[in-house]
Design an enzyme around this catalytic site. Structure first.
Site, PDB file in Angstrom:
ATOM      1  N   HIS A 200       2.231  -3.829   0.422  1.00 42.04           N
ATOM      2  CA  HIS A 200       2.551  -4.271   0.809  1.00 42.04           C
ATOM      3  C   HIS A 200       3.945  -3.010   0.815  1.00 42.04           C
ATOM      4  O   HIS A 200       4.277  -2.181   0.370  1.00 42.04           O
ATOM      5  CB  HIS A 200       3.620  -5.376  -0.097  1.00 42.04           C
ATOM      6  CG  HIS A 200       2.177  -6.321  -0.433  1.00 42.04           C
ATOM      7  ND1 HIS A 200       2.373  -7.239  -0.526  1.00 42.04           N
ATOM      8  CD2 HIS A 200       1.832  -5.960  -1.707  1.00 42.04           C
ATOM      9  CE1 HIS A 200       1.157  -8.415  -0.857  1.00 42.04           C
ATOM     10  NE2 HIS A 200       0.719  -7.092  -1.362  1.00 42.04           N
ATOM     11  N   TYR A 201       4.896  -3.732   1.613  1.00 46.31           N
ATOM     12  CA  TYR A 201       6.509  -3.223   2.203  1.00 46.31           C
ATOM     13  C   TYR A 201       7.313  -4.642   2.311  1.00 46.31           C
ATOM     14  O   TYR A 201       6.772  -5.141   2.140  1.00 46.31           O
ATOM     15  CB  TYR A 201       6.840  -3.063   3.384  1.00 46.31           C
ATOM     16  CG  TYR A 201       7.265  -2.922   4.368  1.00 46.31           C
ATOM     17  CD1 TYR A 201       6.957  -4.544   4.891  1.00 46.31           C
ATOM     18  CD2 TYR A 201       6.508  -2.211   5.863  1.00 46.31           C
ATOM     19  CE1 TYR A 201       6.833  -5.005   6.262  1.00 46.31           C
ATOM     20  CE2 TYR A 201       6.392  -2.712   7.085  1.00 46.31           C
ATOM     21  CZ  TYR A 201       6.552  -4.036   7.097  1.00 46.31           C
ATOM     22  OH  TYR A 201       6.786  -4.950   8.583  1.00 46.31           O
ATOM     23  N   THR A 202       8.419  -4.416   1.147  1.00 44.41           N
ATOM     24  CA  THR A 202       9.431  -5.440   0.668  1.00 44.41           C
ATOM     25  C   THR A 202       9.550  -6.167   2.109  1.00 44.41           C
ATOM     26  O   THR A 202      10.171  -7.225   1.840  1.00 44.41           O
ATOM     27  CB  THR A 202      10.470  -4.796  -0.237  1.00 44.41           C
ATOM     28  OG1 THR A 202      11.119  -3.778   0.576  1.00 44.41           O
ATOM     29  CG2 THR A 202      10.052  -3.510  -1.606  1.00 44.41           C
TER      30      THR A 202
ATOM     31  N   GLU B  56       4.692  -3.557  -4.126  1.00 46.18           N
ATOM     32  CA  GLU B  56       5.079  -3.502  -2.819  1.00 46.18           C
ATOM     33  C   GLU B  56       6.008  -2.878  -2.883  1.00 46.18           C
ATOM     34  O   GLU B  56       6.667  -1.952  -4.050  1.00 46.18           O
ATOM     35  CB  GLU B  56       6.717  -4.573  -3.612  1.00 46.18           C
ATOM     36  CG  GLU B  56       6.282  -6.247  -3.581  1.00 46.18           C
ATOM     37  CD  GLU B  56       5.865  -6.899  -2.207  1.00 46.18           C
ATOM     38  OE1 GLU B  56       6.269  -5.548  -0.679  1.00 46.18           O
ATOM     39  OE2 GLU B  56       5.616  -7.645  -1.368  1.00 46.18           O
TER      40      GLU B  56
ATOM     41  N   HIS C 200      -1.323  -5.388   3.351  1.00 45.12           N
ATOM     42  CA  HIS C 200      -0.731  -7.006   3.315  1.00 45.12           C
ATOM     43  C   HIS C 200      -1.697  -7.110   4.667  1.00 45.12           C
ATOM     44  O   HIS C 200      -2.008  -8.319   4.807  1.00 45.12           O
ATOM     45  CB  HIS C 200      -0.309  -7.199   2.998  1.00 45.12           C
ATOM     46  CG  HIS C 200       0.190  -8.323   2.916  1.00 45.12           C
ATOM     47  ND1 HIS C 200       1.199  -9.159   2.811  1.00 45.12           N
ATOM     48  CD2 HIS C 200      -0.821  -9.713   2.535  1.00 45.12           C
ATOM     49  CE1 HIS C 200       1.624 -10.290   2.402  1.00 45.12           C
ATOM     50  NE2 HIS C 200       0.944 -10.732   2.588  1.00 45.12           N
TER      51      HIS C 200
ATOM     52  N   ASP D  67       2.158  -4.763   7.096  1.00 47.27           N
ATOM     53  CA  ASP D  67       2.785  -4.465   6.066  1.00 47.27           C
ATOM     54  C   ASP D  67       1.454  -3.114   4.853  1.00 47.27           C
ATOM     55  O   ASP D  67       0.359  -3.966   5.141  1.00 47.27           O
ATOM     56  CB  ASP D  67       3.773  -4.819   4.951  1.00 47.27           C
ATOM     57  CG  ASP D  67       3.616  -5.454   4.766  1.00 47.27           C
ATOM     58  OD1 ASP D  67       2.958  -6.952   5.076  1.00 47.27           O
ATOM     59  OD2 ASP D  67       3.058  -6.345   3.030  1.00 47.27           O
TER      60      ASP D  67
END
Length: 244
Positions: free
Chosen positions: A29-31, A94, A136, A146
């Site tokens: 994921h990215y935050t 993340e 994700h 993401d």
């Protein structure tokens, strides 16, 4: 011997996995928040009810919020390779990045190196096939994008993490197909890789969302949601790697 250092900062947003469940996925994921501090605070906020197993900062620092044997709340409503509830079978990582909403930017080399090392350590502990190392956006394409098209999936695959088809020519973004008959093989290939798609039908918003997810992962040069020549070449190559 790995030089990766992991600092524990537990999140309350975790629980036991179901009895008999096994870990066979990694989801990146990215935050998607303005700062690392803001993201970590949210991932540890009981009211937010979200978490991940690990957070990797842009300088390569790694935090462990949830131990791997426990279930984190990172994927939400999700699907991969015939099964929903991805949280039950996955480890969520993340990556600190503001994401598309707050100024999406490239992932620094130190961050990518740390993610790669972390994934390799996870792979040493769990039997996770390369095709199950996804984003994700792959498991929830209708609502997430993401880690996105700036994430270097190719570099990870070159180091033994994930799947990437080599020597596939870029045939460009022309000659997109949209009718149901022409898209039947496209839908079948996406399903073989792991996406949830209807087996029949013309190009529609749901299929476009899945095509964009595929493009962000395996053809980031053109994220257009179209079954164009370049996308089809890459799609069929990935499907063959998955047993088509």
């Amino acid at each position: 011997m790995s030089l990766l250092r992991v600092r524990d900062l537990p999140s309350p947003n975790q629980r036991d996995r179901a009895a008999g469940s096994s870990i066979d996925m990694i989801v990146l994921h990215y935050t998607g928040m303005r700062s690392a501090e803001e993201a970590i605070a949210r991932l540890r906020d009981p009211e937010a009810a979200v978490s991940a197993h690990y957070v990797v900062d842009e300088d390569g620092a790694v935090l462990r919020l949830v131990r791997e044997e426990r279930r984190a709340a990172h994927a939400g409503v999700s699907f991969w390779r015939g099964r929903g509830d991805v949280n039950e079978r996955s480890i969520g990582i993340e990556l600190v990045n503001p994401g598309h909403e707050f100024g999406y930017r490239d992932f620094p080399v130190l961050q990518l190196a740390a993610v790669c090392d972390l994934c390799l350590e996870i792979l040493s502990r769990h039997a996770i096939p390369a095709r199950n190392i996804v984003g994700h956006g792959d498991v929830a394409p209708e609502r997430r994008q993401d880690p996105g098209e700036r994430f270097d999936w190719h570099a990870l695959a070159c180091n033994g993490v994930g799947l990437w088809p080599e020597r596939v020519p870029d045939l460009g973004s022309g000659n997109a197909v949209r009718d149901a008959a022409s898209l039947r093989d496209v839908r079948a290939a996406l399903a073989i890789i792991g996406y949830r798609v209807a087996p029949e039908g013309p190009l529609d918003p749901a299929l476009s969302a899945v095509l964009r997810a595929f493009q962000r992962h395996w053809r980031p040069q053109a994220v257009n949601g179209q079954a164009d020549s370049g996308t089809l070449a890459r799609l069929l190559a990935v499907a063959r790697m998955c047993g088509a």
